[in-house]
Scaffold this motif. Structure first.
Motif, PDB file in Angstrom:
ATOM      1  N   GLU A 181       0.864  -1.183   0.000  1.00  0.00           N
ATOM      2  CA  GLU A 181       0.000   0.000   0.000  1.00  0.00           C
ATOM      3  C   GLU A 181       0.900   1.232   0.000  1.00  0.00           C
ATOM      4  N   MET A 182       0.398   2.318  -0.567  1.00  0.00           N
ATOM      5  CA  MET A 182       1.187   3.549  -0.656  1.00  0.00           C
ATOM      6  C   MET A 182       0.419   4.698  -0.025  1.00  0.00           C
ATOM      7  N   TRP A 183       1.168   5.586   0.600  1.00  0.00           N
ATOM      8  CA  TRP A 183       0.571   6.734   1.293  1.00  0.00           C
ATOM      9  C   TRP A 183       1.440   7.948   1.012  1.00  0.00           C
ATOM     10  N   PHE A 184       0.836   8.951   0.418  1.00  0.00           N
ATOM     11  CA  PHE A 184       1.558  10.167   0.037  1.00  0.00           C
ATOM     12  C   PHE A 184       1.035  11.344   0.848  1.00  0.00           C
ATOM     13  N   THR A 185       1.932  12.227   1.212  1.00  0.00           N
ATOM     14  CA  THR A 185       1.556  13.395   1.998  1.00  0.00           C
ATOM     15  C   THR A 185       2.303  14.623   1.495  1.00  0.00           C
ATOM     16  N   GLU A 186       1.678  15.791   1.649  1.00  0.00           N
ATOM     17  CA  GLU A 186       2.317  17.054   1.269  1.00  0.00           C
ATOM     18  C   GLU A 186       3.355  17.503   2.299  1.00  0.00           C
ATOM     19  N   VAL A 187       3.353  16.904   3.462  1.00  0.00           N
ATOM     20  CA  VAL A 187       4.248  17.322   4.546  1.00  0.00           C
ATOM     21  C   VAL A 187       5.707  17.109   4.143  1.00  0.00           C
ATOM     22  N   LEU A 188       6.536  18.132   4.332  1.00  0.00           N
ATOM     23  CA  LEU A 188       7.966  18.007   4.070  1.00  0.00           C
ATOM     24  C   LEU A 188       8.606  17.172   5.183  1.00  0.00           C
ATOM     25  N   TRP A 189       9.633  16.398   4.821  1.00  0.00           N
ATOM     26  CA  TRP A 189      10.174  15.452   5.779  1.00  0.00           C
ATOM     27  C   TRP A 189      10.557  16.065   7.126  1.00  0.00           C
ATOM     28  N   PRO A 190      11.230  17.228   7.201  1.00  0.00           N
ATOM     29  CA  PRO A 190      11.593  17.760   8.523  1.00  0.00           C
ATOM     30  C   PRO A 190      10.389  18.026   9.418  1.00  0.00           C
ATOM     31  N   ASP A 191       9.204  18.179   8.830  1.00  0.00           N
ATOM     32  CA  ASP A 191       7.991  18.419   9.604  1.00  0.00           C
ATOM     33  C   ASP A 191       7.195  17.147   9.868  1.00  0.00           C
ATOM     34  N   PHE A 192       7.682  16.019   9.385  1.00  0.00           N
ATOM     35  CA  PHE A 192       6.966  14.748   9.544  1.00  0.00           C
ATOM     36  C   PHE A 192       7.154  14.250  10.973  1.00  0.00           C
ATOM     37  N   THR A 193       6.060  13.992  11.658  1.00  0.00           N
ATOM     38  CA  THR A 193       6.086  13.653  13.075  1.00  0.00           C
ATOM     39  C   THR A 193       5.516  12.254  13.316  1.00  0.00           C
ATOM     40  N   PRO A 194       5.671  11.727  14.528  1.00  0.00           N
ATOM     41  CA  PRO A 194       5.016  10.459  14.853  1.00  0.00           C
ATOM     42  C   PRO A 194       3.511  10.488  14.628  1.00  0.00           C
ATOM     43  N   GLU A 199      -1.112   8.510  11.440  1.00  0.00           N
ATOM     44  CA  GLU A 199      -2.144   8.758  10.427  1.00  0.00           C
ATOM     45  C   GLU A 199      -1.980   7.799   9.244  1.00  0.00           C
ATOM     46  N   ALA A 200      -0.735   7.603   8.807  1.00  0.00           N
ATOM     47  CA  ALA A 200      -0.476   6.685   7.690  1.00  0.00           C
ATOM     48  C   ALA A 200      -0.849   5.258   8.062  1.00  0.00           C
ATOM     49  N   LEU A 201      -0.516   4.837   9.278  1.00  0.00           N
ATOM     50  CA  LEU A 201      -0.834   3.477   9.716  1.00  0.00           C
ATOM     51  C   LEU A 201      -2.337   3.273   9.862  1.00  0.00           C
ATOM     52  N   ALA A 202      -3.037   4.320  10.298  1.00  0.00           N
ATOM     53  CA  ALA A 202      -4.488   4.225  10.408  1.00  0.00           C
ATOM     54  C   ALA A 202      -5.125   4.072   9.028  1.00  0.00           C
ATOM     55  N   ALA A 203      -4.608   4.820   8.055  1.00  0.00           N
ATOM     56  CA  ALA A 203      -5.118   4.703   6.685  1.00  0.00           C
ATOM     57  C   ALA A 203      -4.839   3.302   6.136  1.00  0.00           C
ATOM     58  N   PHE A 204      -3.658   2.787   6.424  1.00  0.00           N
ATOM     59  CA  PHE A 204      -3.301   1.434   5.987  1.00  0.00           C
ATOM     60  C   PHE A 204      -4.250   0.394   6.592  1.00  0.00           C
ATOM     61  N   ALA A 205      -4.563   0.556   7.861  1.00  0.00           N
ATOM     62  CA  ALA A 205      -5.414  -0.413   8.550  1.00  0.00           C
ATOM     63  C   ALA A 205      -6.822  -0.457   7.968  1.00  0.00           C
ATOM     64  N   ASP A 206      -7.251   0.638   7.345  1.00  0.00           N
ATOM     65  CA  ASP A 206      -8.601   0.713   6.779  1.00  0.00           C
ATOM     66  C   ASP A 206      -8.682   0.149   5.361  1.00  0.00           C
ATOM     67  N   ARG A 207      -7.552  -0.209   4.784  1.00  0.00           N
ATOM     68  CA  ARG A 207      -7.552  -0.684   3.396  1.00  0.00           C
ATOM     69  C   ARG A 207      -7.719  -2.193   3.331  1.00  0.00           C
ATOM     70  N   GLU A 208      -8.344  -2.639   2.245  1.00  0.00           N
ATOM     71  CA  GLU A 208      -8.503  -4.058   2.007  1.00  0.00           C
ATOM     72  C   GLU A 208      -7.461  -4.499   0.993  1.00  0.00           C
ATOM     73  N   ARG A 209      -6.650  -5.446   1.360  1.00  0.00           N
ATOM     74  CA  ARG A 209      -5.570  -5.914   0.491  1.00  0.00           C
ATOM     75  C   ARG A 209      -5.989  -7.217  -0.164  1.00  0.00           C
ATOM     76  N   ARG A 210      -6.081  -7.211  -1.485  1.00  0.00           N
ATOM     77  CA  ARG A 210      -6.587  -8.389  -2.199  1.00  0.00           C
ATOM     78  C   ARG A 210      -5.515  -9.109  -3.006  1.00  0.00           C
ATOM     79  N   TYR A 211      -4.350  -8.504  -3.197  1.00  0.00           N
ATOM     80  CA  TYR A 211      -3.246  -9.160  -3.912  1.00  0.00           C
ATOM     81  C   TYR A 211      -3.679  -9.726  -5.268  1.00  0.00           C
ATOM     82  N   GLY A 212      -4.482  -8.945  -5.996  1.00  0.00           N
ATOM     83  CA  GLY A 212      -4.917  -9.365  -7.303  1.00  0.00           C
ATOM     84  C   GLY A 212      -6.182 -10.187  -7.305  1.00  0.00           C
ATOM     85  N   GLY A 213      -6.649 -10.578  -6.122  1.00  0.00           N
ATOM     86  CA  GLY A 213      -7.881 -11.344  -6.023  1.00  0.00           C
ATOM     87  C   GLY A 213      -9.088 -10.440  -5.953  1.00  0.00           C
ATOM     88  N   ARG A 214     -10.245 -11.000  -5.683  1.00  0.00           N
ATOM     89  CA  ARG A 214     -11.473 -10.213  -5.625  1.00  0.00           C
ATOM     90  C   ARG A 214     -11.930 -10.022  -4.199  1.00  0.00           C
TER      91      ARG A 214
END
Length: 214
Positions: A181-194, A199-214
């Motif tokens: 899964e990929m997550w893009f943000t406008e935040v510049l790296w020096p401003d990237f915080t825990p 937030e990225a991990l929460a978005a990842f947790a909400d995604r359904e991973r099908r690996y090409g399946g249905r």
């Protein structure tokens, strides 16, 4: 970890100051990743293409790398973190190679989380090296190539994060990202915080991973 230079430019500061702030962000994120229980964290620190940058900037980056290893190694060892390097790091200056190899050896038996740092790394180069190694041993298949990748002893890549508004992979973990899964943000790296990592991990947790399946 993109955006150090732009962060500095917005503040009318030298680019090296942006890289210094970027290292501070790395420290915070590495500690947060351990606290969150992440099994492995890979940071793209210096690419094969970064050699095209001005010599003074490359020198500053190498100096920051040395200071990071020297100042943080004891913390890695105490926190049971294994340091791993991916990429052709032996092409770096000799003093840095010696520091890297000492740090890797010092933490090799640690069984907690793994911090992988990509140095002089390019995914196309990695795949080419892996394919040559697989061919030398016999049959070339996805499995035999994967076994020769720099990341062969790391868990599968689940989430790839890119900062600063860039929406491309830039030769990073191309093979490993096949079903990440990929997550893009406008935040510049020096401003990237825990908090951004959470937030990225929460978005990842909400995604359904099908690996090409249905």
């Amino acid at each position: 970890m993109d955006g150090n230079g732009r962060w500095a430019k917005k503040r009318h500061l030298p680019r090296v100051v942006g890289h210094q702030r970027g290292v501070e962000a790395v420290r915070k994120l590495v500690r947060a990743a351990r606290a969150m229980g992440l099994e492995a964290l890979t940071l793209y620190a210096f690419s094969t293409e970064n050699w095209r940058r001005p010599e003074d900037e490359i020198s500053a980056l190498m100096g920051l790398l040395k200071r990071f290893i020297l100042s943080d190694l004891e913390e890695f060892a105490a926190d049971n973190v294994r340091l791993k390097i991916i990429g052709d790091y032996k092409a770096l200056p000799v003093d840095i190679v010696e520091l890297i190899e000492g740090a890797v050896a010092r933490t090799a038996s640690n069984t907690g989380s793994t911090l992988a740092v990509a140095l002089n790394y390019g995914a196309q180069d990695e795949i080419a090296r892996a394919a040559r190694a697989a061919a030398a041993k016999g049959e070339i298949t996805p499995e035999t190539i994967a076994a020769e990748l720099d990341t062969a002893d790391l868990p599968p890549l689940d989430l790839l994060i890119r900062t600063s508004g860039e929406i491309r992979l830039s030769n990073f973990l191309l093979w490993q990202a096949a079903y990440a899964e990929m997550w893009f943000t406008e935040v510049l790296w020096p401003d990237f915080t825990p908090a951004h990592l959470e937030e990225a991990l929460a978005a990842f947790a909400d995604r359904e991973r099908r690996y090409g399946g249905r």
